[in-house]
Write an enzyme that holds these catalytic residues in place. Structure first.
Site, PDB file in Angstrom:
ATOM      1  N   HIS A   1     127.975  34.049  55.239  1.00 58.83           N
ATOM      2  CA  HIS A   1     126.556  34.325  55.463  1.00 58.83           C
ATOM      3  C   HIS A   1     126.291  35.775  55.125  1.00 58.83           C
ATOM      4  O   HIS A   1     127.122  36.635  55.423  1.00 58.83           O
ATOM      5  CB  HIS A   1     126.177  34.049  56.930  1.00 58.83           C
ATOM      6  CG  HIS A   1     124.718  33.901  57.131  1.00 58.83           C
ATOM      7  ND1 HIS A   1     123.884  34.986  57.269  1.00 58.83           N
ATOM      8  CD2 HIS A   1     123.929  32.800  57.186  1.00 58.83           C
ATOM      9  CE1 HIS A   1     122.648  34.542  57.419  1.00 58.83           C
ATOM     10  NE2 HIS A   1     122.643  33.228  57.354  1.00 58.83           N
TER      11      HIS A   1
ATOM     12  N   ASP B   1     124.829  25.354  58.272  1.00 57.06           N
ATOM     13  CA  ASP B   1     124.855  24.172  57.420  1.00 57.06           C
ATOM     14  C   ASP B   1     126.163  23.395  57.499  1.00 57.06           C
ATOM     15  O   ASP B   1     126.245  22.281  56.991  1.00 57.06           O
ATOM     16  CB  ASP B   1     124.621  24.583  55.956  1.00 57.06           C
ATOM     17  CG  ASP B   1     123.215  25.088  55.755  1.00 57.06           C
ATOM     18  OD1 ASP B   1     122.299  24.468  56.313  1.00 57.06           O
ATOM     19  OD2 ASP B   1     123.037  26.097  55.061  1.00 57.06           O
TER      20      ASP B   1
HETATM   21  N1  ACO Z   1     133.862  30.391  50.016  1.00 58.16           N
HETATM   22  C1  ACO Z   1     134.774  31.192  49.428  1.00 58.16           C
HETATM   23  N2  ACO Z   1     134.601  32.516  49.234  1.00 58.16           N
HETATM   24  C2  ACO Z   1     133.446  33.049  49.645  1.00 58.16           C
HETATM   25  C3  ACO Z   1     132.450  32.280  50.265  1.00 58.16           C
HETATM   26  C4  ACO Z   1     132.686  30.895  50.448  1.00 58.16           C
HETATM   27  N3  ACO Z   1     131.788  30.122  51.036  1.00 58.16           N
HETATM   28  N4  ACO Z   1     131.406  33.076  50.566  1.00 58.16           N
HETATM   29  C5  ACO Z   1     131.721  34.299  50.146  1.00 58.16           C
HETATM   30  N5  ACO Z   1     132.963  34.286  49.586  1.00 58.16           N
HETATM   31  C6  ACO Z   1     133.692  35.430  49.069  1.00 58.16           C
HETATM   32  C7  ACO Z   1     133.154  35.888  47.733  1.00 58.16           C
HETATM   33  O1  ACO Z   1     133.794  35.225  46.662  1.00 58.16           O
HETATM   34  C8  ACO Z   1     133.426  37.356  47.774  1.00 58.16           C
HETATM   35  O2  ACO Z   1     134.807  37.538  47.525  1.00 58.16           O
HETATM   36  P1  ACO Z   1     135.304  38.870  46.719  1.00 58.16           P
HETATM   37  O3  ACO Z   1     134.962  40.014  47.635  1.00 58.16           O
HETATM   38  O4  ACO Z   1     136.753  38.640  46.531  1.00 58.16           O
HETATM   39  O5  ACO Z   1     134.516  38.907  45.436  1.00 58.16           O
HETATM   40  C9  ACO Z   1     133.184  37.725  49.244  1.00 58.16           C
HETATM   41  O6  ACO Z   1     133.469  36.518  49.983  1.00 58.16           O
HETATM   42  C10 ACO Z   1     131.763  38.185  49.524  1.00 58.16           C
HETATM   43  O7  ACO Z   1     130.882  37.209  49.005  1.00 58.16           O
HETATM   44  P2  ACO Z   1     129.382  37.460  48.585  1.00 58.16           P
HETATM   45  O8  ACO Z   1     128.916  36.377  47.670  1.00 58.16           O
HETATM   46  O9  ACO Z   1     129.233  38.862  48.133  1.00 58.16           O
HETATM   47  O10 ACO Z   1     128.665  37.316  49.989  1.00 58.16           O
HETATM   48  P3  ACO Z   1     127.122  37.230  50.162  1.00 58.16           P
HETATM   49  O11 ACO Z   1     126.829  37.857  51.469  1.00 58.16           O
HETATM   50  O12 ACO Z   1     126.398  37.724  48.969  1.00 58.16           O
HETATM   51  O13 ACO Z   1     126.870  35.638  50.187  1.00 58.16           O
HETATM   52  C11 ACO Z   1     126.547  33.438  50.842  1.00 58.16           C
HETATM   53  C12 ACO Z   1     126.539  34.914  51.266  1.00 58.16           C
HETATM   54  C13 ACO Z   1     125.626  33.224  49.634  1.00 58.16           C
HETATM   55  C14 ACO Z   1     125.981  32.616  52.003  1.00 58.16           C
HETATM   56  C15 ACO Z   1     127.990  33.027  50.495  1.00 58.16           C
HETATM   57  O14 ACO Z   1     128.829  33.243  51.617  1.00 58.16           O
HETATM   58  C16 ACO Z   1     128.075  31.577  50.033  1.00 58.16           C
HETATM   59  O15 ACO Z   1     127.894  31.306  48.852  1.00 58.16           O
HETATM   60  N6  ACO Z   1     128.397  30.616  50.969  1.00 58.16           N
HETATM   61  C17 ACO Z   1     128.432  29.222  50.615  1.00 58.16           C
HETATM   62  C18 ACO Z   1     127.033  28.654  50.545  1.00 58.16           C
HETATM   63  C19 ACO Z   1     126.400  28.490  51.903  1.00 58.16           C
HETATM   64  O16 ACO Z   1     127.000  27.962  52.839  1.00 58.16           O
HETATM   65  N7  ACO Z   1     125.135  28.919  52.013  1.00 58.16           N
HETATM   66  C20 ACO Z   1     124.362  28.793  53.239  1.00 58.16           C
HETATM   67  C21 ACO Z   1     124.049  30.138  53.817  1.00 58.16           C
HETATM   68  S1  ACO Z   1     123.249  29.978  55.351  1.00 58.16           S
HETATM   69  C22 ACO Z   1     121.669  29.564  54.954  1.00 58.16           C
HETATM   70  O17 ACO Z   1     121.102  29.888  53.962  1.00 58.16           O
HETATM   71  C23 ACO Z   1     121.025  28.768  55.926  1.00 58.16           C
END
Ligand code: ACO
Length: 428
Positions: free
Chosen positions: A307, A364
């Site tokens: 998140h 979610d």
């Molecule tokens: N699975 C695996 N790796 C992940 C995940 C995940 N779900 N989420 C983040 N990471 C990793 C990224 O690859 C990144 O790794 P790195 O540092 O080696 O490059 C690191 O964690 C940081 O990730 P970001 O994308 O920069 O985190 P951000 O805060 O931008 O993204 C997000 C948040 C979009 C929710 C992300 O965690 C994601 O895509 N999760 C899966 C989708 C999801 O569940 N979305 C619902 C969010 S809640 C809502 O909207 C109600």
């Protein structure tokens, strides 16, 4: 705090104010920076940018705290319900018994859609996604109530109590109308003695307006999901809604934009994506460990994990995890994908990849499993998120309409071509 921050760029120092929120959140107010220095700030994705001051919702992502109007989400989940919480989110206070009755009366009054909105829903291409239909349905609804939808802020605010109740009531009718139309069925009339969720379940799955045979546990589980989604401060869809509202657009147009923003798989669409992921893992005969490995290698994402704000367990996920167990037990449903979800969570929470990045289950992760058990088609899951988020979007529309002074208009750093002469077609 006046001039308590100084930004030094080269040899120049610029005095900036610090703003402090009621929960001691602090921000450097850069609103005078460009005027003083010709510099703007750059924050791709807005992770460090406060776009407004708001009194609707407080989140402390490190501590896993979520409060609507000062009330802890766990207390509301235990003691309130979706309609009462909607009132709280929109108007800022818990309603008196009389205020709640009036609010419910308004919501109930509007359960039925005008015929022209029903026709507009039926006219959508048959392969339209339910989120697209919801956005179109909201825009049509505005057209059917032009006096609620004037784009004159004062006029739109004057009838906000009515338009908010209309929208809260009919987001579920729009969703059910589309679902039943695809099955060649009509939507049963709503029953004034039944609850908001009871009526919605009967519109979706019932044969007539009698909704007595829906188990209370099913109604409560849906009500809880809506309540937990009611607001979440400046997320992608709410910021979109506020952005549209800042230009003076009416609530119907602003919320239709919020619905479109919510649709994406990284935002509200994640609840659908979680179920697809769990089914894929199940069908591949994987116990989850192969999937976790591919997520760690960056080949895929563990949907429902991570998140932008929470670097701790999402408090809504905690509540839904136990609600999920209760709902499935009450429904007598055994879910192999729930087993996979539990295993994925257990493995991820002790895996250094997820631990170091502070990736925890979000709202979610479990909501989709409950919605599937309740009988909702997967492509409607994000619509259910939107129904729950409706009071939050309305509260933010109201906040902008009452207090917003400026149209929202971020700047950019241009990285394109320098000025070049136009060349005639035959010379290219
Ligand atoms: N699975 C695996 N790796 C992940 C995940 C995940 N779900 N989420 C983040 N990471 C990793 C990224 O690859 C990144 O790794 P790195 O540092 O080696 O490059 C690191 O964690 C940081 O990730 P970001 O994308 O920069 O985190 P951000 O805060 O931008 O993204 C997000 C948040 C979009 C929710 C992300 O965690 C994601 O895509 N999760 C899966 C989708 C999801 O569940 N979305 C619902 C969010 S809640 C809502 O909207 C109600």
């Amino acid at each position: 705090m006046e001039n308590d921050a100084t930004l030094t760029i080269g040899e120049n120092a610029y005095a900036l104010n610090i703003i402090e929120g009621t929960e001691s959140e602090k921000a450097v107010d850069i609103s005078s920076l460009r005027k003083q220095s010709k510099f703007i700030t750059f924050d791709d994705g807005y992770g460090n940018t406060g776009s407004c001051e708001s009194s609707v919702t407080f989140i402390d992502g490190d501590k896993g705290i979520l409060r609507y109007r000062g009330f802890d989400i766990a207390d509301l989940a235990t003691s309130s319900n979706f309609l009462e919480t909607s009132y709280l989110v929109i108007y800022g206070e818990l309603p008196s018994a009389n205020e709640l009755d009036l609010f419910k009366e308004r919501v109930y009054k509007f359960a039925k859609l005008p015929d022209e909105v029903i026709s507009a829903i039926h006219a959508q291409p048959k392969n339209s996604h339910p989120m697209g239909v919801l956005a179109a349905g909201l825009q049509s609804l505005g057209g059917a109530y032009p006096h609620y939808c004037t784009n004159d802020r004062k006029a739109d605010l004057d009838c906000f109590d009515e338009s908010a109740a209309l929208i809260i009531s009919t987001v579920r009718t729009i969703a059910a109308t589309r679902h039943r139309f695809l099955l060649n069925e009509g939507v049963p009339e709503s029953n004034p003695t039944a609850s908001y969720c009871q009526n919605f379940l009967s519109m979706m799955f019932g044969n007539d307006s009698s909704s007595e045979d829906i188990p209370a546990s099913v109604i409560n589980a849906l009500d809880l999901i809506f309540l937990l989604h009611a607001d979440h401060e400046q997320n992608c869809s709410t910021s979109t809604c506020r952005m549209i509202a800042s230009g003076g657009a009416n609530p119907f147009a602003s919320l239709a934009g919020g619905v479109s923003a919510l649709w994406g798989p990284l935002h509200g669409g994640a609840n659908m994506a979680v179920i697809k992921m769990l089914n894929q893992i199940h069908d591949a005969g994987d116990d989850g460990s192969r999937f976790i490995e591919s997520a760690k290698q960056g080949k895929t994402r563990l949907m429902g994990f991570g998140h932008r704000v929470y670097r701790n367990y999402d408090p809504r996920a905690k509540i839904l995890k136990s609600a999920c167990d209760d709902a499935l037990e009450a429904l007598g449903v055994s879910s192999p994908i729930l087993e996979i979800a539990r295993r994925l969570e257990e493995e991820a929470l002790k895996d250094p990849y997820f631990v170091e990045r502070k990736l925890y289950p979000n709202v979610d992760f479990y909501s989709g499993i409950i919605l599937q058990a309740l009988g909702f088609p997967t492509d409607m899951f994000t619509v259910l998120f939107a129904i729950g988020r409706t009071p939050g979007w309305l509260a933010h529309w109201k906040e902008i309409a009452e207090t917003g002074k400026k149209i929202h208009r971020p700047r950019q750093i241009y990285q394109g071509s320098p000025l070049r002469p136009y060349s005639a077609l035959e010379k290219r």
